[in-house]
Write a protein that holds these residues in place. Structure first.
Motif, PDB file in Angstrom:
ATOM      1  N   ILE A   1      12.423   5.057  -3.878  1.00 43.11           N
ATOM      2  CA  ILE A   1      11.690   5.298  -5.129  1.00 43.11           C
ATOM      3  C   ILE A   1      12.105   6.626  -5.751  1.00 43.11           C
ATOM      4  N   SER A   2      12.340   7.603  -4.915  1.00 43.80           N
ATOM      5  CA  SER A   2      12.773   8.918  -5.406  1.00 43.80           C
ATOM      6  C   SER A   2      14.128   8.833  -6.088  1.00 43.80           C
ATOM      7  N   ALA A   3      15.055   8.045  -5.484  1.00 46.69           N
ATOM      8  CA  ALA A   3      16.386   7.883  -6.082  1.00 46.69           C
ATOM      9  C   ALA A   3      16.276   7.187  -7.412  1.00 46.69           C
TER      10      ALA A   3
ATOM     11  N   THR B   1      -1.389   6.024  -6.650  1.00 45.42           N
ATOM     12  CA  THR B   1      -2.356   5.190  -7.388  1.00 45.42           C
ATOM     13  C   THR B   1      -3.438   4.580  -6.489  1.00 45.42           C
ATOM     14  N   LEU B   2      -3.447   4.938  -5.214  1.00 45.56           N
ATOM     15  CA  LEU B   2      -4.442   4.372  -4.293  1.00 45.56           C
ATOM     16  C   LEU B   2      -5.782   5.060  -4.436  1.00 45.56           C
ATOM     17  N   ASN B   3      -6.853   4.347  -4.175  1.00 42.96           N
ATOM     18  CA  ASN B   3      -8.162   4.977  -4.125  1.00 42.96           C
ATOM     19  C   ASN B   3      -8.315   5.724  -2.805  1.00 42.96           C
ATOM     20  N   GLU B   4      -9.392   6.418  -2.675  1.00 35.40           N
ATOM     21  CA  GLU B   4      -9.579   7.300  -1.525  1.00 35.40           C
ATOM     22  C   GLU B   4      -9.580   6.531  -0.204  1.00 35.40           C
ATOM     23  N   ALA B   5     -10.261   5.391  -0.176  1.00 37.29           N
ATOM     24  CA  ALA B   5     -10.378   4.618   1.065  1.00 37.29           C
ATOM     25  C   ALA B   5      -9.035   4.062   1.509  1.00 37.29           C
ATOM     26  N   ASP B   6      -8.277   3.483   0.551  1.00 40.83           N
ATOM     27  CA  ASP B   6      -6.966   2.925   0.900  1.00 40.83           C
ATOM     28  C   ASP B   6      -5.989   4.028   1.283  1.00 40.83           C
ATOM     29  N   ARG B   7      -6.094   5.182   0.582  1.00 41.61           N
ATOM     30  CA  ARG B   7      -5.192   6.283   0.920  1.00 41.61           C
ATOM     31  C   ARG B   7      -5.425   6.769   2.346  1.00 41.61           C
ATOM     32  N   THR B   8      -6.685   6.846   2.734  1.00 40.86           N
ATOM     33  CA  THR B   8      -7.007   7.267   4.098  1.00 40.86           C
ATOM     34  C   THR B   8      -6.484   6.258   5.115  1.00 40.86           C
ATOM     35  N   THR B   9      -6.615   4.971   4.785  1.00 39.07           N
ATOM     36  CA  THR B   9      -6.127   3.924   5.681  1.00 39.07           C
ATOM     37  C   THR B   9      -4.626   4.030   5.882  1.00 39.07           C
ATOM     38  N   VAL B  10      -3.875   4.231   4.773  1.00 36.80           N
ATOM     39  CA  VAL B  10      -2.410   4.337   4.855  1.00 36.80           C
ATOM     40  C   VAL B  10      -1.998   5.552   5.664  1.00 36.80           C
ATOM     41  N   GLU B  11      -2.663   6.664   5.452  1.00 35.33           N
ATOM     42  CA  GLU B  11      -2.319   7.890   6.177  1.00 35.33           C
ATOM     43  C   GLU B  11      -2.556   7.731   7.681  1.00 35.33           C
TER      44      GLU B  11
ATOM     45  N   SER C   1       1.601   4.934  13.738  1.00 32.30           N
ATOM     46  CA  SER C   1       2.663   3.946  13.915  1.00 32.30           C
ATOM     47  C   SER C   1       4.005   4.496  13.477  1.00 32.30           C
ATOM     48  N   GLU C   2       4.939   4.531  14.406  1.00 31.28           N
ATOM     49  CA  GLU C   2       6.291   4.976  14.067  1.00 31.28           C
ATOM     50  C   GLU C   2       6.951   4.028  13.086  1.00 31.28           C
ATOM     51  N   GLU C   3       6.685   2.735  13.241  1.00 30.01           N
ATOM     52  CA  GLU C   3       7.264   1.738  12.328  1.00 30.01           C
ATOM     53  C   GLU C   3       6.754   1.950  10.909  1.00 30.01           C
ATOM     54  N   ALA C   4       5.454   2.230  10.774  1.00 29.80           N
ATOM     55  CA  ALA C   4       4.875   2.476   9.453  1.00 29.80           C
ATOM     56  C   ALA C   4       5.437   3.762   8.846  1.00 29.80           C
ATOM     57  N   TYR C   5       5.601   4.781   9.685  1.00 30.41           N
ATOM     58  CA  TYR C   5       6.147   6.060   9.193  1.00 30.41           C
ATOM     59  C   TYR C   5       7.598   5.887   8.731  1.00 30.41           C
ATOM     60  N   GLY C   6       8.407   5.127   9.504  1.00 32.96           N
ATOM     61  CA  GLY C   6       9.794   4.892   9.125  1.00 32.96           C
ATOM     62  C   GLY C   6       9.901   4.126   7.827  1.00 32.96           C
ATOM     63  N   LEU C   7       9.018   3.129   7.661  1.00 30.24           N
ATOM     64  CA  LEU C   7       9.005   2.354   6.420  1.00 30.24           C
ATOM     65  C   LEU C   7       8.598   3.234   5.241  1.00 30.24           C
ATOM     66  N   TYR C   8       7.655   4.105   5.483  1.00 33.62           N
ATOM     67  CA  TYR C   8       7.208   5.042   4.431  1.00 33.62           C
ATOM     68  C   TYR C   8       8.362   5.928   3.974  1.00 33.62           C
ATOM     69  N   GLN C   9       9.142   6.457   4.920  1.00 33.08           N
ATOM     70  CA  GLN C   9      10.277   7.330   4.587  1.00 33.08           C
ATOM     71  C   GLN C   9      11.322   6.573   3.768  1.00 33.08           C
ATOM     72  N   GLN C  10      11.619   5.336   4.176  1.00 29.66           N
ATOM     73  CA  GLN C  10      12.630   4.540   3.467  1.00 29.66           C
ATOM     74  C   GLN C  10      12.186   4.260   2.037  1.00 29.66           C
TER      75      GLN C  10
ATOM     76  N   LEU D   1       0.820  -1.211   0.000  1.00 30.92           N
ATOM     77  CA  LEU D   1       0.000   0.000   0.000  1.00 30.92           C
ATOM     78  C   LEU D   1       0.855   1.262   0.000  1.00 30.92           C
ATOM     79  N   LEU D   2       1.979   1.206   0.729  1.00 31.55           N
ATOM     80  CA  LEU D   2       2.866   2.374   0.780  1.00 31.55           C
ATOM     81  C   LEU D   2       3.467   2.681  -0.588  1.00 31.55           C
ATOM     82  N   ILE D   3       3.869   1.638  -1.309  1.00 30.71           N
ATOM     83  CA  ILE D   3       4.423   1.838  -2.654  1.00 30.71           C
ATOM     84  C   ILE D   3       3.385   2.489  -3.553  1.00 30.71           C
ATOM     85  N   ASP D   4       2.156   1.985  -3.508  1.00 29.69           N
ATOM     86  CA  ASP D   4       1.090   2.573  -4.327  1.00 29.69           C
ATOM     87  C   ASP D   4       0.715   3.970  -3.834  1.00 29.69           C
ATOM     88  N   TYR D   5       0.842   4.187  -2.544  1.00 27.58           N
ATOM     89  CA  TYR D   5       0.548   5.511  -1.975  1.00 27.58           C
ATOM     90  C   TYR D   5       1.558   6.544  -2.466  1.00 27.58           C
ATOM     91  N   ILE D   6       2.834   6.136  -2.461  1.00 21.26           N
ATOM     92  CA  ILE D   6       3.889   7.045  -2.946  1.00 21.26           C
ATOM     93  C   ILE D   6       3.697   7.313  -4.431  1.00 21.26           C
TER      94      ILE D   6
END
Length: 257
Positions: free
Chosen positions: A47-49, A17-27, A33-42, A9-14
């Motif tokens: 992907i940016s690189a 391409t997520l729909n509204e419901a999944d995007r809200t869930t990921v956010e 969750s600090e673990e989820a936030y850290g994974l999102y940053q990584q 979900l994070l890959i699709d969020y970045i």
């Protein structure tokens, strides 16, 4: 949320391409969750690189390749985690098995010991009753006591040799006819035993009590004991035999012949 699902979900969020419901869930997951936030940053940095690199093909092909690579890495991690936890699971399972086995063995030992004690008590009680029975049968002063002893013997499922010989003595030697008949009835219950059968056949030749003689002849007929025919013939030839006994012996011979 499961890590594998979150990563997808994070890959699709970045990628947006997520729909509204999944995007809200990921956010919400990133926010709480600090673990989820850290994974999102990584994931965002990686992907940016990749997006900035001109040496490789941009767009969906790149992201698809990354997504595949990422999933392969996740798959590689799973066995490691499984291997890490398996020994603990096995040790816990082994401990449970050992505890249950210990309880089972302890229960079995206690149950076995209790059963042994009950069997020992039952044997002791049976032996006491047996000795009392023999004493009662040998009571010279009370015919009723002797009959009671005989009746106890009759209730036995199987009579041992000592009891059989005590009954034979009552049948052949007791001065009371009722005791003799009771002993004969008790012995007849065990007539299939070789020793008892031998004693009954021999008693027909020795018995002088007419009531017991008639009962013995009838028993020989029920037993289909043809070897008793000669003894019946001797009873008939004996001048001292009562006519009622001779008649029974004639009838017995006819039935066994």
């Amino acid at each position: 949320m499961e890590k594998e699902k979150l990563e997808t979900l994070l890959i699709d969020y970045i990628d947006g391409t997520l729909n509204e419901a999944d995007r809200t869930t990921v956010e919400r997951e990133i926010a709480k969750s600090e673990e989820a936030y850290g994974l999102y940053q990584q994931l965002r940095e990686v992907i940016s690189a990749m997006d900035r690199s001109g040496a490789i093909e941009p767009g969906l092909q790149l992201r698809g390749s990354f997504d595949k690579t990422l999933r392969n890495e996740i798959a590689k991690e799973k066995p490691t985690k499984t291997i890490f936890f398996q020994p603990m699971i096995y040790r816990a399972a082994a401990a449970v098995v050992l505890v249950m086995a210990g309880i089972g063995i302890g229960f079995w030992i206690n149950k076995n010991q209790q059963l042994e004690r009950e069997l020992a008590a039952a044997k002791k009680e049976a032996e006491t009753a047996r000795q009392m029975m023999l004493v009662m049968m040998d009571n010279p002063q009370s015919a009723s006591q002797r009959i009671q002893g005989v009746n106890v013997a009759m209730k036995s499922e199987k009579a041992d040799n000592e009891v059989v010989r005590a009954l034979a003595k009552r049948m052949n030697e007791d001065p009371n006819t009722n005791v003799r008949l009771a002993a004969l009835e008790a012995l007849s219950k065990f007539h299939e035993e070789p020793l008892v059968r031998k004693i009954l056949i021999e008693a027909l030749a020795e018995q002088k009590d007419p009531v017991v003689q008639i009962a013995l002849i009838q028993l020989m007929v029920r037993m289909k004991e043809k070897n008793a025919v000669k003894d019946m013939e001797r009873i008939i030839d004996d001048n001292g035999t009562l006519n009622a006994v001779k008649d029974e012996a004639y009838s017995g011979i006819l039935k066994l012949s």
